[in-house]
Motif scaffolding. Sequence first.
Motif, PDB file in Angstrom:
ATOM      1  N   GLU A   1      29.990   4.073 -38.833  1.00 27.22           N
ATOM      2  CA  GLU A   1      29.803   5.519 -38.762  1.00 27.22           C
ATOM      3  C   GLU A   1      30.985   6.276 -38.162  1.00 27.22           C
ATOM      4  OE1 GLU A   1      26.208   3.376 -39.304  1.00 27.22           O
ATOM      5  OE2 GLU A   1      27.519   3.290 -37.552  1.00 27.22           O
ATOM      6  N   PHE A   2      32.095   5.611 -37.870  1.00 32.74           N
ATOM      7  CA  PHE A   2      33.243   6.301 -37.277  1.00 32.74           C
ATOM      8  C   PHE A   2      33.823   7.323 -38.252  1.00 32.74           C
ATOM      9  CE2 PHE A   2      33.341   2.245 -34.853  1.00 32.74           C
ATOM     10  CZ  PHE A   2      33.200   2.787 -33.576  1.00 32.74           C
ATOM     11  N   THR A   3      34.232   8.490 -37.730  1.00 32.55           N
ATOM     12  CA  THR A   3      34.781   9.549 -38.585  1.00 32.55           C
ATOM     13  C   THR A   3      36.221   9.289 -38.982  1.00 32.55           C
ATOM     14  OG1 THR A   3      35.612  10.870 -36.721  1.00 32.55           O
ATOM     15  CG2 THR A   3      33.312  11.247 -37.415  1.00 32.55           C
ATOM     16  N   GLY A   4      36.918   8.430 -38.244  1.00 25.48           N
ATOM     17  CA  GLY A   4      38.338   8.205 -38.485  1.00 25.48           C
ATOM     18  C   GLY A   4      39.230   9.045 -37.592  1.00 25.48           C
ATOM     19  N   GLU A   5      38.631  10.008 -36.875  1.00 19.59           N
ATOM     20  CA  GLU A   5      39.392  10.806 -35.918  1.00 19.59           C
ATOM     21  C   GLU A   5      39.510  10.038 -34.597  1.00 19.59           C
ATOM     22  OE1 GLU A   5      37.374  14.484 -35.461  1.00 19.59           O
ATOM     23  OE2 GLU A   5      37.470  14.996 -37.580  1.00 19.59           O
ATOM     24  N   LEU A   6      40.588  10.309 -33.869  1.00 19.51           N
ATOM     25  CA  LEU A   6      40.749   9.700 -32.551  1.00 19.51           C
ATOM     26  C   LEU A   6      39.936  10.470 -31.528  1.00 19.51           C
ATOM     27  CD1 LEU A   6      44.579   8.915 -32.285  1.00 19.51           C
ATOM     28  CD2 LEU A   6      42.715   7.291 -32.664  1.00 19.51           C
ATOM     29  N   VAL A   7      39.327   9.761 -30.589  1.00 17.48           N
ATOM     30  CA  VAL A   7      38.707  10.429 -29.453  1.00 17.48           C
ATOM     31  C   VAL A   7      39.830  11.060 -28.637  1.00 17.48           C
ATOM     32  CG1 VAL A   7      38.706   8.277 -28.088  1.00 17.48           C
ATOM     33  CG2 VAL A   7      37.166  10.150 -27.463  1.00 17.48           C
ATOM     34  N   ASP A   8      39.652  12.311 -28.235  1.00 16.93           N
ATOM     35  CA  ASP A   8      40.722  12.999 -27.510  1.00 16.93           C
ATOM     36  C   ASP A   8      40.892  12.408 -26.111  1.00 16.93           C
ATOM     37  OD1 ASP A   8      39.350  14.993 -25.382  1.00 16.93           O
ATOM     38  OD2 ASP A   8      38.105  14.887 -27.181  1.00 16.93           O
ATOM     39  N   ASP A   9      42.079  12.579 -25.560  1.00 15.80           N
ATOM     40  CA  ASP A   9      42.419  11.930 -24.290  1.00 15.80           C
ATOM     41  C   ASP A   9      41.539  12.397 -23.136  1.00 15.80           C
ATOM     42  OD1 ASP A   9      44.367  10.403 -25.470  1.00 15.80           O
ATOM     43  OD2 ASP A   9      46.028  11.712 -24.895  1.00 15.80           O
ATOM     44  N   GLU A  10      41.161  13.665 -23.121  1.00 13.57           N
ATOM     45  CA  GLU A  10      40.326  14.181 -22.029  1.00 13.57           C
ATOM     46  C   GLU A  10      38.958  13.517 -22.043  1.00 13.57           C
ATOM     47  OE1 GLU A  10      38.570  18.464 -20.413  1.00 13.57           O
ATOM     48  OE2 GLU A  10      40.251  18.417 -21.832  1.00 13.57           O
ATOM     49  N   THR A  11      38.372  13.409 -23.231  1.00 18.39           N
ATOM     50  CA  THR A  11      37.069  12.752 -23.353  1.00 18.39           C
ATOM     51  C   THR A  11      37.189  11.267 -23.026  1.00 18.39           C
ATOM     52  OG1 THR A  11      36.400  14.332 -25.058  1.00 18.39           O
ATOM     53  CG2 THR A  11      35.140  12.285 -24.911  1.00 18.39           C
ATOM     54  N   LEU A  12      38.250  10.644 -23.522  1.00 24.89           N
ATOM     55  CA  LEU A  12      38.455   9.221 -23.253  1.00 24.89           C
ATOM     56  C   LEU A  12      38.553   8.967 -21.755  1.00 24.89           C
ATOM     57  CD1 LEU A  12      38.976   6.355 -24.311  1.00 24.89           C
ATOM     58  CD2 LEU A  12      41.418   6.952 -24.442  1.00 24.89           C
ATOM     59  N   TRP A  13      39.239   9.853 -21.038  1.00 23.25           N
ATOM     60  CA  TRP A  13      39.397   9.663 -19.591  1.00 23.25           C
ATOM     61  C   TRP A  13      38.055   9.808 -18.880  1.00 23.25           C
ATOM     62  CZ3 TRP A  13      43.412   7.453 -17.436  1.00 23.25           C
ATOM     63  CH2 TRP A  13      43.531   7.470 -16.044  1.00 23.25           C
ATOM     64  N   ARG A  14      37.218  10.760 -19.325  1.00 19.66           N
ATOM     65  CA  ARG A  14      35.890  10.898 -18.717  1.00 19.66           C
ATOM     66  C   ARG A  14      35.065   9.632 -18.925  1.00 19.66           C
ATOM     67  NH1 ARG A  14      35.954  16.190 -20.945  1.00 19.66           N
ATOM     68  NH2 ARG A  14      34.606  15.532 -22.676  1.00 19.66           N
ATOM     69  N   ILE A  15      35.163   9.059 -20.113  1.00 18.81           N
ATOM     70  CA  ILE A  15      34.417   7.837 -20.416  1.00 18.81           C
ATOM     71  C   ILE A  15      34.908   6.676 -19.551  1.00 18.81           C
ATOM     72  CG2 ILE A  15      34.002   6.123 -22.231  1.00 18.81           C
ATOM     73  CD1 ILE A  15      34.069   8.494 -24.239  1.00 18.81           C
ATOM     74  N   LEU A  16      36.217   6.557 -19.422  1.00 17.76           N
ATOM     75  CA  LEU A  16      36.771   5.489 -18.582  1.00 17.76           C
ATOM     76  C   LEU A  16      36.439   5.713 -17.107  1.00 17.76           C
ATOM     77  CD1 LEU A  16      40.248   5.030 -20.305  1.00 17.76           C
ATOM     78  CD2 LEU A  16      38.314   3.442 -20.362  1.00 17.76           C
ATOM     79  N   ASP A  17      36.402   6.965 -16.685  1.00 16.43           N
ATOM     80  CA  ASP A  17      36.024   7.269 -15.302  1.00 16.43           C
ATOM     81  C   ASP A  17      34.591   6.830 -15.036  1.00 16.43           C
ATOM     82  OD1 ASP A  17      36.484   8.728 -12.680  1.00 16.43           O
ATOM     83  OD2 ASP A  17      34.777   9.860 -13.449  1.00 16.43           O
ATOM     84  N   ALA A  18      33.704   7.057 -16.009  1.00 17.16           N
ATOM     85  CA  ALA A  18      32.316   6.602 -15.857  1.00 17.16           C
ATOM     86  C   ALA A  18      32.261   5.084 -15.751  1.00 17.16           C
ATOM     87  CB  ALA A  18      31.479   7.087 -17.039  1.00 17.16           C
ATOM     88  N   ALA A  19      33.051   4.401 -16.563  1.00 19.22           N
ATOM     89  CA  ALA A  19      33.087   2.936 -16.496  1.00 19.22           C
ATOM     90  C   ALA A  19      33.574   2.463 -15.128  1.00 19.22           C
ATOM     91  CB  ALA A  19      33.996   2.393 -17.598  1.00 19.22           C
ATOM     92  N   HIS A  20      34.586   3.145 -14.612  1.00 22.87           N
ATOM     93  CA  HIS A  20      35.201   2.736 -13.344  1.00 22.87           C
ATOM     94  C   HIS A  20      34.280   3.000 -12.151  1.00 22.87           C
ATOM     95  CE1 HIS A  20      38.530   1.403 -10.930  1.00 22.87           C
ATOM     96  NE2 HIS A  20      38.611   2.540 -10.275  1.00 22.87           N
ATOM     97  N   ARG A  21      33.245   3.800 -12.336  1.00 26.82           N
ATOM     98  CA  ARG A  21      32.290   4.089 -11.267  1.00 26.82           C
ATOM     99  C   ARG A  21      31.118   3.105 -11.246  1.00 26.82           C
ATOM    100  NH1 ARG A  21      32.978   9.271  -8.958  1.00 26.82           N
ATOM    101  NH2 ARG A  21      34.623  10.460  -9.999  1.00 26.82           N
ATOM    102  N   ALA A  22      31.176   2.075 -12.061  1.00 27.29           N
ATOM    103  CA  ALA A  22      30.093   1.094 -12.092  1.00 27.29           C
ATOM    104  C   ALA A  22      29.984   0.363 -10.755  1.00 27.29           C
ATOM    105  CB  ALA A  22      30.340   0.082 -13.212  1.00 27.29           C
TER     106      ALA A  22
END
Length: 208
Positions: free
Chosen positions: A16-37
């Motif tokens: 189901e991927f659109t082929g667009e890249l996830v933007d860097d700001e969103t990617l950083w928020r996602i990684l920040d959530a991971a790093h708070r585990a």
Amino acid sequence: MNIYEAIRLRRDVRAEFTGELVDDETLWRILDAAHRAPSVGNSQPWDFVVVRDRSTLRRFADHVADKRVEFRDALPPERAETFDPIKIEGITESGTGIVVTHDDARGGPVVLGRATVPETGVYSTVLAIQNLWLAATAESVGVGWVSFYDEPFLSDLIDLPDHIRPVAWLCVGPVEEFQTVPDLERFGWRSGRPLADAVHRETFRAGS
């Protein structure tokens, strides 16, 4: 989206991927959530290798395709027929790979809470993956966990030090939609268990 909605909506995304890249700001928020585990002894044994080079994505996708064929050919004919239409990766389509790694030496020789259950180190890294996955879902970003690979191949591909282990390659990218039914159920590979079958009272053998 609240946490319960994200849990219900989360899917292992392949097609189901659109082929667009996830933007860097969103990617950083996602990684920040991971790093708070949570992590045993606050050791934070994970690292995140973000891969976007097209040639690297293609090399890994080709390797995974070979492993898919090996798995299919080892199945009984009826299971091979069920497995054949199931897409197992979206490496190039997502445009972004996140390799989550585990460093068992992180935190030093004595990690508080790991003395009697050493596996809690890698459990902590898996919790970071779960955080990442739920945060991505809340952002309408899909995640697909690829596990059809030889560990030494992936370690060499992203130049990991000898003592660091790759735990997961995650395909990450915007999606057209999240499937309402998980792929393995839709294609008839395996159905989920009802909660009532998984809950036990007081002891395991006492039943549900």
